[in-house]
Design a protein around this motif. Structure first.
Motif, PDB file in Angstrom:
ATOM      1  N   TRP A 185       0.816  -1.209   0.000  1.00 57.45           N
ATOM      2  CA  TRP A 185       0.000   0.000   0.000  1.00 57.45           C
ATOM      3  C   TRP A 185       0.852   1.264   0.000  1.00 57.45           C
ATOM      4  O   TRP A 185       0.462   2.286  -0.579  1.00 57.45           O
ATOM      5  N   TRP A 186       2.005   1.228   0.660  1.00 53.99           N
ATOM      6  CA  TRP A 186       2.814   2.446   0.732  1.00 53.99           C
ATOM      7  C   TRP A 186       3.358   2.855  -0.626  1.00 53.99           C
ATOM      8  O   TRP A 186       3.709   4.018  -0.853  1.00 53.99           O
ATOM      9  N   LYS A 187       3.412   1.906  -1.563  1.00 58.54           N
ATOM     10  CA  LYS A 187       3.889   2.234  -2.902  1.00 58.54           C
ATOM     11  C   LYS A 187       2.786   2.811  -3.800  1.00 58.54           C
ATOM     12  O   LYS A 187       3.092   3.424  -4.822  1.00 58.54           O
ATOM     13  N   PHE A 188       1.542   2.606  -3.418  1.00 55.52           N
ATOM     14  CA  PHE A 188       0.436   3.017  -4.289  1.00 55.52           C
ATOM     15  C   PHE A 188       0.474   4.507  -4.624  1.00 55.52           C
ATOM     16  O   PHE A 188       0.399   4.877  -5.804  1.00 55.52           O
ATOM     17  N   PRO A 189       0.552   5.413  -3.651  1.00 55.77           N
ATOM     18  CA  PRO A 189       0.590   6.842  -4.007  1.00 55.77           C
ATOM     19  C   PRO A 189       1.821   7.216  -4.822  1.00 55.77           C
ATOM     20  O   PRO A 189       1.764   8.132  -5.659  1.00 55.77           O
ATOM     21  N   ILE A 190       2.926   6.515  -4.603  1.00 56.44           N
ATOM     22  CA  ILE A 190       4.139   6.805  -5.372  1.00 56.44           C
ATOM     23  C   ILE A 190       3.930   6.440  -6.837  1.00 56.44           C
ATOM     24  O   ILE A 190       4.236   7.225  -7.745  1.00 56.44           O
ATOM     25  N   PHE A 191       3.403   5.239  -7.077  1.00 56.36           N
ATOM     26  CA  PHE A 191       3.149   4.819  -8.452  1.00 56.36           C
ATOM     27  C   PHE A 191       2.106   5.705  -9.124  1.00 56.36           C
ATOM     28  O   PHE A 191       2.225   6.047 -10.297  1.00 56.36           O
ATOM     29  N   MET A 192       1.079   6.086  -8.366  1.00 52.16           N
ATOM     30  CA  MET A 192       0.035   6.933  -8.956  1.00 52.16           C
ATOM     31  C   MET A 192       0.614   8.278  -9.373  1.00 52.16           C
ATOM     32  O   MET A 192       0.271   8.811 -10.447  1.00 52.16           O
ATOM     33  N   PHE A 193       1.484   8.829  -8.552  1.00 51.63           N
ATOM     34  CA  PHE A 193       2.126  10.101  -8.907  1.00 51.63           C
ATOM     35  C   PHE A 193       2.983   9.941 -10.155  1.00 51.63           C
ATOM     36  O   PHE A 193       2.939  10.777 -11.069  1.00 51.63           O
ATOM     37  N   VAL A 194       3.782   8.880 -10.210  1.00 49.00           N
ATOM     38  CA  VAL A 194       4.660   8.650 -11.358  1.00 49.00           C
ATOM     39  C   VAL A 194       3.830   8.468 -12.627  1.00 49.00           C
ATOM     40  O   VAL A 194       4.169   9.013 -13.694  1.00 49.00           O
ATOM     41  N   GLN A 195       2.760   7.705 -12.547  1.00 47.18           N
ATOM     42  CA  GLN A 195       1.898   7.475 -13.706  1.00 47.18           C
ATOM     43  C   GLN A 195       1.245   8.769 -14.183  1.00 47.18           C
ATOM     44  O   GLN A 195       1.134   9.026 -15.391  1.00 47.18           O
ATOM     45  N   THR A 196       0.804   9.599 -13.244  1.00 49.15           N
ATOM     46  CA  THR A 196       0.185  10.877 -13.602  1.00 49.15           C
ATOM     47  C   THR A 196       1.207  11.827 -14.208  1.00 49.15           C
ATOM     48  O   THR A 196       0.921  12.527 -15.192  1.00 49.15           O
ATOM     49  N   LEU A 197       2.399  11.863 -13.626  1.00 50.24           N
ATOM     50  CA  LEU A 197       3.466  12.706 -14.169  1.00 50.24           C
ATOM     51  C   LEU A 197       3.816  12.286 -15.592  1.00 50.24           C
ATOM     52  O   LEU A 197       3.970  13.130 -16.491  1.00 50.24           O
ATOM     53  N   ALA A 198       3.926  10.988 -15.812  1.00 42.97           N
ATOM     54  CA  ALA A 198       4.241  10.490 -17.156  1.00 42.97           C
ATOM     55  C   ALA A 198       3.155  10.874 -18.150  1.00 42.97           C
ATOM     56  O   ALA A 198       3.447  11.249 -19.298  1.00 42.97           O
ATOM     57  N   SER A 199       1.905  10.818 -17.717  1.00 45.13           N
ATOM     58  CA  SER A 199       0.786  11.180 -18.590  1.00 45.13           C
ATOM     59  C   SER A 199       0.820  12.665 -18.934  1.00 45.13           C
ATOM     60  O   SER A 199       0.529  13.071 -20.072  1.00 45.13           O
ATOM     61  N   PHE A 200       1.164  13.483 -17.947  1.00 45.58           N
ATOM     62  CA  PHE A 200       1.281  14.929 -18.175  1.00 45.58           C
ATOM     63  C   PHE A 200       2.380  15.221 -19.197  1.00 45.58           C
ATOM     64  O   PHE A 200       2.185  16.001 -20.138  1.00 45.58           O
ATOM     65  N   ILE A 201       3.529  14.570 -19.027  1.00 51.10           N
ATOM     66  CA  ILE A 201       4.644  14.770 -19.952  1.00 51.10           C
ATOM     67  C   ILE A 201       4.274  14.279 -21.351  1.00 51.10           C
ATOM     68  O   ILE A 201       4.601  14.916 -22.360  1.00 51.10           O
ATOM     69  N   SER A 202       3.577  13.164 -21.420  1.00 55.12           N
ATOM     70  CA  SER A 202       3.149  12.627 -22.713  1.00 55.12           C
ATOM     71  C   SER A 202       2.233  13.602 -23.436  1.00 55.12           C
ATOM     72  O   SER A 202       2.341  13.782 -24.659  1.00 55.12           O
ATOM     73  N   ALA A 203       1.322  14.223 -22.692  1.00 53.56           N
ATOM     74  CA  ALA A 203       0.415  15.198 -23.300  1.00 53.56           C
ATOM     75  C   ALA A 203       1.209  16.355 -23.904  1.00 53.56           C
ATOM     76  O   ALA A 203       0.904  16.835 -25.007  1.00 53.56           O
ATOM     77  N   GLY A 204       2.244  16.795 -23.179  1.00 54.44           N
ATOM     78  CA  GLY A 204       3.088  17.855 -23.717  1.00 54.44           C
ATOM     79  C   GLY A 204       3.803  17.424 -24.979  1.00 54.44           C
ATOM     80  O   GLY A 204       3.925  18.202 -25.941  1.00 54.44           O
ATOM     81  N   ALA A 205       4.259  16.179 -25.006  1.00 55.87           N
ATOM     82  CA  ALA A 205       4.953  15.670 -26.187  1.00 55.87           C
ATOM     83  C   ALA A 205       4.009  15.594 -27.388  1.00 55.87           C
ATOM     84  O   ALA A 205       4.397  15.929 -28.521  1.00 55.87           O
ATOM     85  N   VAL A 206       2.771  15.173 -27.157  1.00 61.29           N
ATOM     86  CA  VAL A 206       1.792  15.087 -28.249  1.00 61.29           C
ATOM     87  C   VAL A 206       1.430  16.484 -28.744  1.00 61.29           C
ATOM     88  O   VAL A 206       1.262  16.711 -29.950  1.00 61.29           O
ATOM     89  N   TYR A 207       1.330  17.433 -27.827  1.00 65.16           N
ATOM     90  CA  TYR A 207       1.033  18.818 -28.212  1.00 65.16           C
ATOM     91  C   TYR A 207       2.136  19.359 -29.124  1.00 65.16           C
ATOM     92  O   TYR A 207       1.851  20.014 -30.142  1.00 65.16           O
ATOM     93  N   ILE A 208       3.392  19.069 -28.785  1.00 67.10           N
ATOM     94  CA  ILE A 208       4.513  19.510 -29.624  1.00 67.10           C
ATOM     95  C   ILE A 208       4.496  18.783 -30.965  1.00 67.10           C
ATOM     96  O   ILE A 208       4.688  19.386 -32.029  1.00 67.10           O
ATOM     97  N   LEU A 209       4.254  17.480 -30.918  1.00 69.74           N
ATOM     98  CA  LEU A 209       4.239  16.665 -32.132  1.00 69.74           C
ATOM     99  C   LEU A 209       3.170  17.133 -33.116  1.00 69.74           C
ATOM    100  O   LEU A 209       3.405  17.208 -34.328  1.00 69.74           O
ATOM    101  N   TYR A 210       1.991  17.469 -32.597  1.00 73.02           N
ATOM    102  CA  TYR A 210       0.873  17.873 -33.453  1.00 73.02           C
ATOM    103  C   TYR A 210       0.569  19.366 -33.334  1.00 73.02           C
ATOM    104  O   TYR A 210      -0.563  19.790 -33.578  1.00 73.02           O
ATOM    105  N   TYR A 211       1.564  20.150 -32.966  1.00 71.28           N
ATOM    106  CA  TYR A 211       1.350  21.584 -32.732  1.00 71.28           C
ATOM    107  C   TYR A 211       0.719  22.280 -33.937  1.00 71.28           C
ATOM    108  O   TYR A 211      -0.326  22.940 -33.816  1.00 71.28           O
TER     109      TYR A 211
END
Length: 332
Positions: free
Chosen positions: A97-123
Protein backbone atom coordinates in the motif's frame (compact mmCIF):
# COMPACT_ATOMS: atom_id res chain seq x y z
CA UNK A 1 34.77 -1.27 -29.39
CA UNK A 2 34.55 2.46 -28.70
CA UNK A 3 30.76 2.32 -28.44
CA UNK A 4 30.93 -0.64 -26.08
CA UNK A 5 33.43 1.17 -23.89
CA UNK A 6 31.25 4.27 -23.81
CA UNK A 7 28.16 2.30 -22.83
CA UNK A 8 30.10 0.48 -20.12
CA UNK A 9 31.30 3.77 -18.64
CA UNK A 10 27.84 5.27 -18.86
CA UNK A 11 26.33 2.26 -17.13
CA UNK A 12 28.88 2.39 -14.34
CA UNK A 13 28.15 6.08 -13.85
CA UNK A 14 24.37 6.07 -14.15
CA UNK A 15 23.30 2.66 -12.86
CA UNK A 16 20.75 2.85 -10.05
CA UNK A 17 20.61 0.00 -7.54
CA UNK A 18 17.70 1.13 -5.39
CA UNK A 19 14.74 -1.09 -6.25
CA UNK A 20 12.08 1.59 -5.77
CA UNK A 21 13.84 4.14 -7.96
CA UNK A 22 14.37 1.56 -10.69
CA UNK A 23 10.69 0.64 -10.62
CA UNK A 24 9.63 4.29 -10.77
CA UNK A 25 11.87 4.99 -13.75
CA UNK A 26 10.52 1.95 -15.61
CA UNK A 27 6.95 2.89 -14.73
CA UNK A 28 7.54 6.45 -15.91
CA UNK A 29 8.86 5.32 -19.29
CA UNK A 30 6.21 2.66 -19.89
CA UNK A 31 3.36 5.01 -18.98
CA UNK A 32 4.88 7.75 -21.12
CA UNK A 33 4.89 5.46 -24.15
CA UNK A 34 1.35 4.25 -23.41
CA UNK A 35 -0.12 7.75 -23.25
CA UNK A 36 2.02 9.13 -26.06
CA UNK A 37 0.72 6.55 -28.53
CA UNK A 38 -2.82 6.73 -27.18
CA UNK A 39 -3.13 10.51 -27.45
CA UNK A 40 -1.33 10.58 -30.80
CA UNK A 41 -3.95 8.21 -32.18
CA UNK A 42 -6.67 10.63 -31.10
CA UNK A 43 -4.77 13.65 -32.41
CA UNK A 44 -4.27 12.07 -35.83
CA UNK A 45 -7.95 11.22 -36.08
CA UNK A 46 -9.25 14.63 -35.01
CA UNK A 47 -6.81 17.00 -36.69
CA UNK A 48 -7.01 15.21 -40.05
CA UNK A 49 -10.82 15.47 -40.05
CA UNK A 50 -10.77 11.64 -39.90
CA UNK A 51 -9.05 11.48 -43.28
CA UNK A 52 -5.92 9.85 -41.84
CA UNK A 53 -7.48 8.05 -38.92
CA UNK A 54 -10.82 7.03 -37.51
CA UNK A 55 -12.34 5.60 -34.34
CA UNK A 56 -10.93 2.14 -35.02
CA UNK A 57 -7.36 3.36 -35.57
CA UNK A 58 -7.63 5.40 -32.38
CA UNK A 59 -8.75 2.33 -30.43
CA UNK A 60 -6.02 0.20 -31.99
CA UNK A 61 -3.39 2.77 -31.06
CA UNK A 62 -4.50 2.76 -27.43
CA UNK A 63 -4.69 -1.03 -27.19
CA UNK A 64 -1.33 -1.65 -28.83
CA UNK A 65 0.17 1.06 -26.64
CA UNK A 66 -0.74 -1.06 -23.62
CA UNK A 67 1.20 -3.93 -25.14
CA UNK A 68 4.19 -1.71 -25.89
CA UNK A 69 4.29 -0.26 -22.39
CA UNK A 70 4.01 -3.69 -20.83
CA UNK A 71 6.98 -5.05 -22.75
CA UNK A 72 9.02 -2.01 -21.71
CA UNK A 73 8.60 -2.34 -17.94
CA UNK A 74 6.77 -5.58 -17.23
CA UNK A 75 9.80 -7.27 -15.71
CA UNK A 76 10.86 -4.25 -13.66
CA UNK A 77 7.85 -2.46 -12.19
CA UNK A 78 5.08 -4.73 -13.42
CA UNK A 79 4.17 -2.00 -15.95
CA UNK A 80 1.03 -1.07 -14.05
CA UNK A 81 0.61 2.21 -16.04
CA UNK A 82 -2.76 2.61 -14.38
CA UNK A 83 -3.59 3.49 -10.75
CA UNK A 84 -6.67 1.28 -10.98
CA UNK A 85 -4.48 -1.76 -11.60
CA UNK A 86 -2.07 -0.76 -8.83
CA UNK A 87 -5.07 -0.42 -6.51
CA UNK A 88 -6.30 -3.89 -7.46
CA UNK A 89 -2.88 -5.37 -6.75
CA UNK A 90 -2.89 -3.71 -3.34
CA UNK A 91 -6.27 -5.27 -2.58
CA UNK A 92 -4.93 -8.78 -3.19
CA UNK A 93 -1.74 -8.00 -1.30
CA UNK A 94 0.49 -8.37 -4.34
CA UNK A 95 1.61 -4.74 -4.10
CA UNK A 96 2.42 -2.78 -0.90
CA UNK A 97 0.00 0.00 0.00
CA UNK A 98 2.81 2.45 0.73
CA UNK A 99 3.89 2.23 -2.90
CA UNK A 100 0.44 3.02 -4.29
CA UNK A 101 0.59 6.84 -4.01
CA UNK A 102 4.14 6.80 -5.37
CA UNK A 103 3.15 4.82 -8.45
CA UNK A 104 0.03 6.93 -8.96
CA UNK A 105 2.13 10.10 -8.91
CA UNK A 106 4.66 8.65 -11.36
CA UNK A 107 1.90 7.47 -13.71
CA UNK A 108 0.19 10.88 -13.60
CA UNK A 109 3.47 12.71 -14.17
CA UNK A 110 4.24 10.49 -17.16
CA UNK A 111 0.79 11.18 -18.59
CA UNK A 112 1.28 14.93 -18.18
CA UNK A 113 4.64 14.77 -19.95
CA UNK A 114 3.15 12.63 -22.71
CA UNK A 115 0.41 15.20 -23.30
CA UNK A 116 3.09 17.85 -23.72
CA UNK A 117 4.95 15.67 -26.19
CA UNK A 118 1.79 15.09 -28.25
CA UNK A 119 1.03 18.82 -28.21
CA UNK A 120 4.51 19.51 -29.62
CA UNK A 121 4.24 16.66 -32.13
CA UNK A 122 0.87 17.87 -33.45
CA UNK A 123 1.35 21.58 -32.73
CA UNK A 124 0.80 22.81 -36.29
CA UNK A 125 -2.05 20.38 -36.91
CA UNK A 126 -3.85 21.38 -33.71
CA UNK A 127 -3.65 25.10 -34.43
CA UNK A 128 -4.64 24.59 -38.08
CA UNK A 129 -7.62 22.42 -37.17
CA UNK A 130 -8.80 24.78 -34.42
CA UNK A 131 -8.43 27.93 -36.53
CA UNK A 132 -6.09 29.40 -33.97
CA UNK A 133 -8.37 28.96 -30.94
CA UNK A 134 -7.96 26.25 -28.33
CA UNK A 135 -11.48 25.27 -27.35
CA UNK A 136 -13.01 22.60 -25.11
CA UNK A 137 -16.38 22.44 -26.87
CA UNK A 138 -17.78 23.17 -30.30
CA UNK A 139 -17.18 21.78 -33.80
CA UNK A 140 -13.44 22.49 -33.74
CA UNK A 141 -12.67 21.56 -30.15
CA UNK A 142 -9.32 19.89 -29.53
CA UNK A 143 -9.42 19.25 -25.77
CA UNK A 144 -10.74 15.72 -26.37
CA UNK A 145 -7.42 14.83 -27.98
CA UNK A 146 -5.99 14.81 -24.47
CA UNK A 147 -8.70 14.08 -21.90
CA UNK A 148 -12.06 12.34 -22.04
CA UNK A 149 -15.44 14.07 -21.99
CA UNK A 150 -18.93 12.54 -21.89
CA UNK A 151 -21.32 12.64 -24.81
CA UNK A 152 -23.89 15.43 -24.50
CA UNK A 153 -26.64 12.96 -23.60
CA UNK A 154 -24.65 11.15 -20.87
CA UNK A 155 -25.34 12.09 -17.25
CA UNK A 156 -22.72 12.07 -14.52
CA UNK A 157 -24.38 9.04 -12.94
CA UNK A 158 -24.45 7.08 -16.19
CA UNK A 159 -20.87 8.02 -16.96
CA UNK A 160 -19.75 6.98 -13.49
CA UNK A 161 -21.44 3.59 -13.89
CA UNK A 162 -19.88 3.27 -17.35
CA UNK A 163 -16.40 3.59 -15.85
CA UNK A 164 -17.09 1.27 -12.93
CA UNK A 165 -18.31 -1.45 -15.28
CA UNK A 166 -15.58 -0.95 -17.90
CA UNK A 167 -12.75 -0.96 -15.38
CA UNK A 168 -14.35 -3.84 -13.51
CA UNK A 169 -14.35 -5.97 -16.66
CA UNK A 170 -10.74 -4.99 -17.33
CA UNK A 171 -9.59 -6.06 -13.87
CA UNK A 172 -11.64 -9.29 -13.80
CA UNK A 173 -10.05 -10.51 -17.01
CA UNK A 174 -6.56 -9.40 -16.02
CA UNK A 175 -6.98 -11.30 -12.77
CA UNK A 176 -7.79 -14.40 -14.78
CA UNK A 177 -4.78 -13.87 -17.04
CA UNK A 178 -2.49 -13.47 -14.03
CA UNK A 179 -3.87 -16.44 -12.11
CA UNK A 180 -1.45 -19.31 -12.72
CA UNK A 181 -4.03 -21.83 -11.52
CA UNK A 182 -6.47 -20.74 -14.19
CA UNK A 183 -6.21 -21.08 -17.98
CA UNK A 184 -2.60 -20.14 -18.65
CA UNK A 185 -1.54 -17.63 -21.29
CA UNK A 186 1.69 -18.62 -23.09
CA UNK A 187 4.62 -16.98 -21.32
CA UNK A 188 5.53 -13.67 -22.89
CA UNK A 189 2.20 -13.23 -24.65
CA UNK A 190 0.34 -11.73 -21.69
CA UNK A 191 0.76 -8.16 -23.04
CA UNK A 192 -0.76 -9.19 -26.37
CA UNK A 193 -3.78 -10.71 -24.66
CA UNK A 194 -4.25 -7.63 -22.49
CA UNK A 195 -4.05 -5.41 -25.58
CA UNK A 196 -6.83 -7.43 -27.19
CA UNK A 197 -8.84 -7.12 -23.98
CA UNK A 198 -8.46 -3.33 -23.97
CA UNK A 199 -9.45 -3.18 -27.64
CA UNK A 200 -12.59 -5.21 -26.97
CA UNK A 201 -13.63 -2.95 -24.10
CA UNK A 202 -13.02 0.22 -26.10
CA UNK A 203 -14.87 -1.15 -29.09
CA UNK A 204 -17.92 -2.04 -27.01
CA UNK A 205 -17.97 0.57 -24.22
CA UNK A 206 -16.38 3.67 -25.72
CA UNK A 207 -19.32 5.74 -26.94
CA UNK A 208 -20.49 7.19 -23.62
CA UNK A 209 -17.29 8.90 -22.52
CA UNK A 210 -14.31 7.67 -24.49
CA UNK A 211 -13.47 4.76 -22.20
CA UNK A 212 -10.60 6.20 -20.09
CA UNK A 213 -10.41 3.28 -17.57
CA UNK A 214 -7.31 4.91 -16.12
CA UNK A 215 -7.23 7.86 -13.69
CA UNK A 216 -3.67 8.88 -14.65
CA UNK A 217 -4.46 8.71 -18.37
CA UNK A 218 -7.19 11.32 -17.87
CA UNK A 219 -6.07 13.68 -15.10
CA UNK A 220 -2.48 14.09 -16.34
CA UNK A 221 -3.39 15.28 -19.85
CA UNK A 222 -6.34 17.29 -18.45
CA UNK A 223 -3.96 19.21 -16.20
CA UNK A 224 -1.73 19.83 -19.21
CA UNK A 225 -4.58 21.30 -21.25
CA UNK A 226 -5.48 23.52 -18.31
CA UNK A 227 -2.03 25.10 -18.20
CA UNK A 228 -1.39 24.99 -21.97
CA UNK A 229 -4.21 27.34 -22.98
CA UNK A 230 -7.50 25.48 -22.96
CA UNK A 231 -8.35 27.02 -19.60
CA UNK A 232 -10.67 26.08 -16.71
CA UNK A 233 -13.39 24.75 -19.00
CA UNK A 234 -11.49 21.46 -19.09
CA UNK A 235 -12.79 20.95 -15.53
CA UNK A 236 -16.29 22.40 -15.98
CA UNK A 237 -17.37 20.78 -19.25
CA UNK A 238 -19.79 17.90 -18.83
CA UNK A 239 -21.20 19.25 -15.56
CA UNK A 240 -17.84 18.96 -13.84
CA UNK A 241 -17.06 15.58 -15.37
CA UNK A 242 -13.33 15.66 -14.55
CA UNK A 243 -13.58 13.75 -11.25
CA UNK A 244 -15.46 10.78 -12.70
CA UNK A 245 -12.54 9.20 -14.64
CA UNK A 246 -10.41 9.87 -11.56
CA UNK A 247 -12.64 8.08 -9.02
CA UNK A 248 -14.86 5.61 -10.90
CA UNK A 249 -12.02 3.41 -12.27
CA UNK A 250 -10.72 2.90 -8.73
CA UNK A 251 -14.14 1.74 -7.59
CA UNK A 252 -14.39 -0.44 -10.71
CA UNK A 253 -11.01 -1.99 -9.87
CA UNK A 254 -12.27 -2.86 -6.38
CA UNK A 255 -15.46 -4.35 -7.80
CA UNK A 256 -13.57 -6.37 -10.42
CA UNK A 257 -11.10 -7.66 -7.83
CA UNK A 258 -13.87 -8.70 -5.46
CA UNK A 259 -15.89 -10.43 -8.20
CA UNK A 260 -12.92 -12.52 -9.35
CA UNK A 261 -12.14 -13.53 -5.78
CA UNK A 262 -15.79 -14.32 -5.01
CA UNK A 263 -16.56 -16.32 -8.14
CA UNK A 264 -13.19 -17.94 -8.89
CA UNK A 265 -10.18 -17.49 -6.64
CA UNK A 266 -11.76 -18.20 -3.25
CA UNK A 267 -12.79 -21.68 -4.36
CA UNK A 268 -9.43 -23.23 -5.19
CA UNK A 269 -8.28 -26.02 -2.85
CA UNK A 270 -6.28 -24.83 0.16
CA UNK A 271 -2.61 -24.34 -0.62
CA UNK A 272 0.37 -23.14 1.32
CA UNK A 273 0.65 -19.35 1.07
CA UNK A 274 4.34 -19.55 0.16
CA UNK A 275 3.52 -21.77 -2.80
CA UNK A 276 0.84 -19.35 -3.90
CA UNK A 277 3.27 -16.45 -3.73
CA UNK A 278 5.78 -18.34 -5.88
CA UNK A 279 3.07 -18.94 -8.45
CA UNK A 280 2.18 -15.28 -8.65
CA UNK A 281 -1.27 -15.95 -7.23
CA UNK A 282 -3.84 -13.17 -7.14
CA UNK A 283 -5.44 -14.67 -4.06
CA UNK A 284 -4.66 -12.57 -0.99
CA UNK A 285 -1.02 -13.51 -0.63
CA UNK A 286 1.29 -11.06 1.10
CA UNK A 287 4.79 -10.26 -0.11
CA UNK A 288 6.57 -8.36 2.65
CA UNK A 289 8.68 -5.40 1.56
CA UNK A 290 10.93 -3.07 3.48
CA UNK A 291 9.26 0.36 3.40
CA UNK A 292 12.47 2.14 4.32
CA UNK A 293 14.41 1.30 1.19
CA UNK A 294 11.79 -0.13 -1.16
CA UNK A 295 13.41 -3.54 -1.42
CA UNK A 296 12.27 -7.07 -0.83
CA UNK A 297 13.98 -8.64 2.21
CA UNK A 298 16.12 -11.01 0.16
CA UNK A 299 17.17 -8.14 -2.07
CA UNK A 300 18.24 -6.14 0.97
CA UNK A 301 20.32 -9.03 2.25
CA UNK A 302 22.25 -9.24 -1.01
CA UNK A 303 23.12 -5.57 -1.19
CA UNK A 304 20.55 -4.62 -3.81
CA UNK A 305 20.74 -7.48 -6.30
CA UNK A 306 17.89 -9.96 -6.35
CA UNK A 307 19.03 -13.59 -6.62
CA UNK A 308 18.06 -15.45 -9.78
CA UNK A 309 14.48 -16.60 -9.58
CA UNK A 310 13.57 -14.36 -6.61
CA UNK A 311 10.96 -13.06 -6.52
CA UNK A 312 9.30 -15.11 -9.26
CA UNK A 313 8.21 -12.84 -12.12
CA UNK A 314 4.48 -12.09 -12.08
CA UNK A 315 2.42 -13.57 -14.82
CA UNK A 316 1.48 -10.18 -15.75
CA UNK A 317 2.36 -6.70 -15.32
CA UNK A 318 0.14 -3.88 -17.05
CA UNK A 319 -3.75 -0.95 -17.76
CA UNK A 320 -4.73 -0.95 -18.95
CA UNK A 321 -3.02 -1.60 -17.65
CA UNK A 322 0.11 -5.84 -16.98
CA UNK A 323 2.93 -7.93 -16.93
CA UNK A 324 -0.10 -7.65 -17.60
CA UNK A 325 -1.08 -4.11 -17.41
CA UNK A 326 -1.95 -2.19 -14.98
CA UNK A 327 -4.11 -0.86 -18.36
CA UNK A 328 -4.83 -0.87 -18.84
CA UNK A 329 -4.85 0.61 -18.76
CA UNK A 330 -5.90 2.68 -20.96
CA UNK A 331 -6.79 5.22 -22.92
CA UNK A 332 -9.38 6.30 -25.12
Amino acid sequence: MGTTSFLSRARALLRIRNQLVRECLAELLSTFVLILITLSGAAQKITSFEMKGNLLTSYLAGALAVMAGTYIAGGISGAHMNPAFSFAMCLVEQFPWWKFPIFMFVQTLASFISAGAVYILYYDAIWHYSNGTLTVSGPRETASIFATYPADYVSIANGFLDQVIGTGVLIVVIMGIMDTRNKAVPKGLEPVVVALLVLSIESSMGSNCGCPLNPARDIGPRLFTYVAGWGPEVFSRGNGWWWVPLVAPLLGAAVGTFLYQLFVAFHYPEEDSDVLAEQGSVVLVNTTMDPDIGMLPKEKDTGGTVPDGYPPPPCASSTVSPTVPDTPLKKS
